[in-house]
Scaffold this motif. Structure first.
Motif, PDB file in Angstrom:
ATOM      1  N   ALA A  77      -4.346  -3.357   2.795  1.00 56.88           N
ATOM      2  CA  ALA A  77      -3.858  -4.057   3.982  1.00 56.88           C
ATOM      3  C   ALA A  77      -2.478  -3.560   4.370  1.00 56.88           C
ATOM      4  CB  ALA A  77      -3.824  -5.564   3.725  1.00 56.88           C
ATOM      5  N   SER A  78      -1.635  -3.317   3.365  1.00 53.26           N
ATOM      6  CA  SER A  78      -0.281  -2.845   3.635  1.00 53.26           C
ATOM      7  C   SER A  78      -0.289  -1.440   4.230  1.00 53.26           C
ATOM      8  CB  SER A  78       0.527  -2.867   2.338  1.00 53.26           C
ATOM      9  OG  SER A  78       1.857  -2.487   2.564  1.00 53.26           O
ATOM     10  N   GLU A  79      -1.109  -0.552   3.663  1.00 55.97           N
ATOM     11  CA  GLU A  79      -1.154   0.821   4.159  1.00 55.97           C
ATOM     12  C   GLU A  79      -1.749   0.893   5.560  1.00 55.97           C
ATOM     13  OE1 GLU A  79      -3.198   3.068   1.189  1.00 55.97           O
ATOM     14  OE2 GLU A  79      -1.437   3.199  -0.135  1.00 55.97           O
ATOM     15  N   GLN A  84       0.868  -0.258   8.022  1.00 60.79           N
ATOM     16  CA  GLN A  84       1.901   0.750   8.226  1.00 60.79           C
ATOM     17  C   GLN A  84       1.404   1.887   9.124  1.00 60.79           C
ATOM     18  OE1 GLN A  84       4.755  -0.279   6.793  1.00 60.79           O
ATOM     19  NE2 GLN A  84       5.769   1.246   8.063  1.00 60.79           N
ATOM     20  N   LYS A  85       0.153   2.274   8.950  1.00 59.62           N
ATOM     21  CA  LYS A  85      -0.423   3.344   9.766  1.00 59.62           C
ATOM     22  C   LYS A  85      -0.566   2.929  11.217  1.00 59.62           C
ATOM     23  CE  LYS A  85      -3.091   5.477   6.027  1.00 59.62           C
ATOM     24  NZ  LYS A  85      -4.454   5.710   5.481  1.00 59.62           N
ATOM     25  N   SER A  86      -0.801   1.631  11.436  1.00 60.67           N
ATOM     26  CA  SER A  86      -1.028   1.155  12.802  1.00 60.67           C
ATOM     27  C   SER A  86       0.259   0.977  13.593  1.00 60.67           C
ATOM     28  CB  SER A  86      -1.778  -0.184  12.768  1.00 60.67           C
ATOM     29  OG  SER A  86      -0.968  -1.196  12.184  1.00 60.67           O
ATOM     30  N   SER A  87       1.410   1.054  12.901  1.00 62.05           N
ATOM     31  CA  SER A  87       2.683   0.861  13.596  1.00 62.05           C
ATOM     32  C   SER A  87       3.058   2.109  14.390  1.00 62.05           C
ATOM     33  CB  SER A  87       3.793   0.530  12.590  1.00 62.05           C
ATOM     34  OG  SER A  87       3.993   1.614  11.710  1.00 62.05           O
ATOM     35  N   ASP A  88       3.826   1.892  15.418  1.00 56.09           N
ATOM     36  CA  ASP A  88       4.310   3.008  16.250  1.00 56.09           C
ATOM     37  C   ASP A  88       5.208   3.904  15.412  1.00 56.09           C
ATOM     38  OD1 ASP A  88       5.951   4.571  18.072  1.00 56.09           O
ATOM     39  OD2 ASP A  88       5.131   3.292  19.653  1.00 56.09           O
ATOM     40  N   ILE A  89       5.019   5.204  15.522  1.00 56.24           N
ATOM     41  CA  ILE A  89       5.783   6.161  14.712  1.00 56.24           C
ATOM     42  C   ILE A  89       7.278   6.047  14.953  1.00 56.24           C
ATOM     43  CG2 ILE A  89       5.729   8.052  16.394  1.00 56.24           C
ATOM     44  CD1 ILE A  89       5.250   9.927  13.961  1.00 56.24           C
ATOM     45  N   ASN A  90       7.659   5.563  16.154  1.00 53.53           N
ATOM     46  CA  ASN A  90       9.081   5.410  16.476  1.00 53.53           C
ATOM     47  C   ASN A  90       9.597   3.995  16.181  1.00 53.53           C
ATOM     48  OD1 ASN A  90       9.366   8.087  17.505  1.00 53.53           O
ATOM     49  ND2 ASN A  90       8.314   7.425  19.383  1.00 53.53           N
ATOM     50  N   ASP A  91       8.667   3.147  15.715  1.00 53.18           N
ATOM     51  CA  ASP A  91       9.038   1.749  15.444  1.00 53.18           C
ATOM     52  C   ASP A  91       9.562   1.646  14.017  1.00 53.18           C
ATOM     53  OD1 ASP A  91       9.376  -0.928  15.290  1.00 53.18           O
ATOM     54  OD2 ASP A  91       7.279  -1.476  15.649  1.00 53.18           O
ATOM     55  N   SER A  92      10.787   1.211  13.880  1.00 51.27           N
ATOM     56  CA  SER A  92      11.399   1.112  12.540  1.00 51.27           C
ATOM     57  C   SER A  92      11.021  -0.181  11.835  1.00 51.27           C
ATOM     58  CB  SER A  92      12.929   1.199  12.657  1.00 51.27           C
ATOM     59  OG  SER A  92      13.421   0.120  13.454  1.00 51.27           O
ATOM     60  N   THR A  93      10.303  -1.076  12.518  1.00 50.05           N
ATOM     61  CA  THR A  93       9.917  -2.343  11.913  1.00 50.05           C
ATOM     62  C   THR A  93       8.934  -2.123  10.760  1.00 50.05           C
ATOM     63  OG1 THR A  93      10.156  -3.451  14.049  1.00 50.05           O
ATOM     64  CG2 THR A  93       8.917  -4.614  12.353  1.00 50.05           C
ATOM     65  N   ARG A  94       9.218  -2.715   9.621  1.00 49.42           N
ATOM     66  CA  ARG A  94       8.341  -2.556   8.465  1.00 49.42           C
ATOM     67  C   ARG A  94       7.177  -3.538   8.580  1.00 49.42           C
ATOM     68  NH1 ARG A  94       9.377  -5.235   3.751  1.00 49.42           N
ATOM     69  NH2 ARG A  94      11.556  -5.395   4.342  1.00 49.42           N
ATOM     70  N   LEU A  95       5.952  -3.000   8.706  1.00 48.17           N
ATOM     71  CA  LEU A  95       4.776  -3.853   8.850  1.00 48.17           C
ATOM     72  C   LEU A  95       4.043  -4.063   7.527  1.00 48.17           C
ATOM     73  CD1 LEU A  95       3.302  -2.568  12.226  1.00 48.17           C
ATOM     74  CD2 LEU A  95       4.782  -4.532  11.812  1.00 48.17           C
TER      75      LEU A  95
END
Length: 572
Positions: A304-306, A309-320
């Motif tokens: 779930a964590s990985e 993280q993959k679904s987050s925007d590459i420029n988004d610094s927010t840790r998902l």
């Protein structure tokens, strides 16, 4: 003479500071306009905790006349279990304990309780009371705000029906072996009910959490390669000493000059950390090979964590996703919440069933009605059996009502004042006000539970309707169709309530019901009668053993669980 003068000055300064602090907090409490108790000590004052734990007789102060010792009734750990609803009967559903370090609002009103637990952003967890739970990493129990939302989103979905089915199967397997072991003890019975249910609960957690399945007889008692301490011993030491982590950070616990007990705890933290790191590496390797594994919680958290993280925007610094430390922190929190609490509830229920044979027969009737002649437990399907074993669940609910592991829930108003409705009035609680939701008082309120609120009666959770019939041996047994009674909001909160309700609620219910079904499908339990006493005496002794419970570390436990034996024998 100089030393005497210095000591006298220090004592006078301390008393003066205490006096003026109490005056200040009292003036604040008076503006809230709720009933108050003035206490010269703060419940979390380390010196006071050390004093009453070292010299328990100081708590006899609560028996002083004219209400002078009323403060001593509500300023020690676990007071809510001993006092039940009595103090709220005297002062009302909500009152304030005025202490030198601040005010604490004690709440035993269902409406106010539901409000506090529903408004998670306004009524927060007091960080100081939960910091020790971060020993392996921040987790769902200790974070607030956006951090909590992120962790909840990644952890809660893993407690699903697939997980429940796995819990069901493993709990049945463990309970089958445990029952056989107990029955083999014969007339002497067993004194290890608490220890053995703890082993069972730990094995279930290990299987569901890490995909590692052990036998009841050996399992996590065995030493793993590359380790100096077994998984069970490492986790058990960490859980039993959770309060110690509030005083000693884990990184200093291995220092050579510390007492042996603390150094052993330091080794336990290192060993448990190492076990988790090995399991995390294993799950990551399986994920890299695109193997799904067993669907355990560790693997689910990693995946779930990985994916987050993959679904987050590459420029988004927010840790998902979750960091490794957060995964470890949540795994430890799952163990803390699901090990000792569930094991204690099981053990307490079994003791009470042994003391109440009529209730035990009532339970056995349902087990046979639902499972019939379905053969071994390996054929009992979770989705078919669990929903119909409502008497088993009623035993759990009733035990949690009177002897739940958590007897109070701490909250705080945080940095801002908060409004709280009570009946037709609204009260303003200032910022930094501590709140104690008195779980035990809510669970024993006669207005909610009736005149027998202090009696252990599982049947109160079921309402009978039309009769049905079941076959048992050569007989046809009538049995009423029953409906489980869901409690009103704020009246029953062993798993808390609202957005921050325990994510493992269903996990614990499934495990408990599976264990009871497995045990009472073939066996019954009786107290071992000592020389010179009758059966009734032995039953009363079991009830006294349960009533003689207190807070140990952070949960309620029987103080002398080995003082009586239980005998398990096959049903006719």
């Amino acid at each position: 003479m100089n030393l005497t003068f210095v000591l006298a000055s220090v004592i006078l300064a301390f008393l003066s500071l205490t006096f003026f602090s109490v005056i200040s907090t009292y003036n604040t409490a008076r503006k809230i306009a709720l009933p108050v108790i003035i206490s010269p000590v703060s419940p979390l004052n380390p010196l006071w905790i050390l004093t009453y734990r070292t010299f328990p007789f100081v708590l006899l102060l609560k028996h002083l006349p004219f209400g002078l010792g009323k403060w001593a009734r509500c300023t020690y750990m676990g007071w809510t279990f001993h006092d039940k609803h009595a103090l709220h009967d005297e002062l009302g559903p909500v009152f304030i304990v005025v202490t030198p370090s601040g005010n604490e609002v004690s709440v035993a009103d269902p409406q106010a309780t539901h409000t506090i637990l529903s408004r998670r952003k306004e009524f927060i967890k007091p960080a100081v009371m939960y910091e020790q739970l971060n020993v392996f990493g921040r987790n769902l129990n200790t974070v607030e705000g956006e951090d909590w939302q992120r962790q909840r989103r990644l952890t809660a979905p893993n407690f699903n029906e697939r997980t429940s089915s796995l819990v069901w199967k493993e709990a049945l397997r463990q309970a089958h072996d445990m029952a056989q072991f107990w029955a083999e003890q014969g007339a002497e019975g067993t004194r290890e009910t608490v220890a053995d249910t703890a082993t069972l609960a730990l094995h279930v957690l290990t299987c569901v959490g890490f995909g590692l399945s052990y036998s009841f007889h050996h399992g996590v008692r065995d030493l793993s390669d590359g380790h100096s301490m077994t998984y069970r011993d490492a986790l058990s030491l960490c859980l039993r000493n959770i309060i110690t982590f509030a005083i000693f950070p884990k990184k200093v616990l291995t220092l050579s000059f510390l007492p042996k007990r603390l150094r052993s705890l330091g080794v336990a933290t290192q060993e448990f950390q190492k076990y988790m790191e090995e399991m995390l590496t294993h799950e990551r390797n399986m994920a890299a090979k695109r193997e799904h594994g067993t669907g355990n919680l560790m693997g689910s958290l990693v995946r779930a964590s990985e994916e987050a993280q993959k679904s987050s925007d590459i420029n988004d610094s927010t840790r998902l996703g979750l960091t490794d430390e957060e995964i470890f922190g949540n795994i430890f929190a799952f163990n803390l919440a699901g090990h000792e609490t569930t094991a204690n509830t099981m053990a307490t229920s079994l003791v009470l069933l042994a003391a109440n044979p009529e209730c035990q027969a009532w339970l056995i009737e349902e087990v046979h009605h639902v499972l019939g002649n379905s053969g071994g437990s390996g054929g009992w399907k979770y989705e078919e059996s669990f929903p119909n074993l409502e008497r088993c669940l009623a035993v759990m609910y009733e035990t949690l009502r009177l002897y739940g592991s958590i007897v109070f829930i701490p909250k705080s108003t945080g940095f801002h004042s908060q409004s709280l409705a009570l009946g037709d009035k609204t009260y303003i609680l200032p910022s930094s006000t501590a709140i104690n939701i008195n779980v035990q008082a809510l669970h024993t309120d006669p207005q909610t539970w009736g005149s027998d609120a202090l009696d252990w009666r599982p049947s109160r959770w079921l309402r009978a309707s039309s009769p049905t019939f079941s076959s048992h041996g050569n007989h046809t047994l009538p049995m009423a169709e029953e409906t489980f009674i869901e409690p009103e909001a704020g009246t029953f909160i062993p798993w808390a309530d609202g957005p921050r309700e325990c994510v493992g609620r269903k996990f614990s219910q499934v495990e408990f019901v599976a264990v009871l079904a497995s045990l009472f499908r073939q066996y019954r339990v009786r107290p071992v009668v000592k020389n010179g006493e009758g059966e009734a005496d032995a039953k009363r002794a079991l009830v006294r053993m349960v009533d003689d419970s207190a807070i140990s570390a952070i949960t309620l436990q029987m103080l002398e669980p080995r003082s009586r034996s239980l005998r398990w024998e096959r049903q006719n």
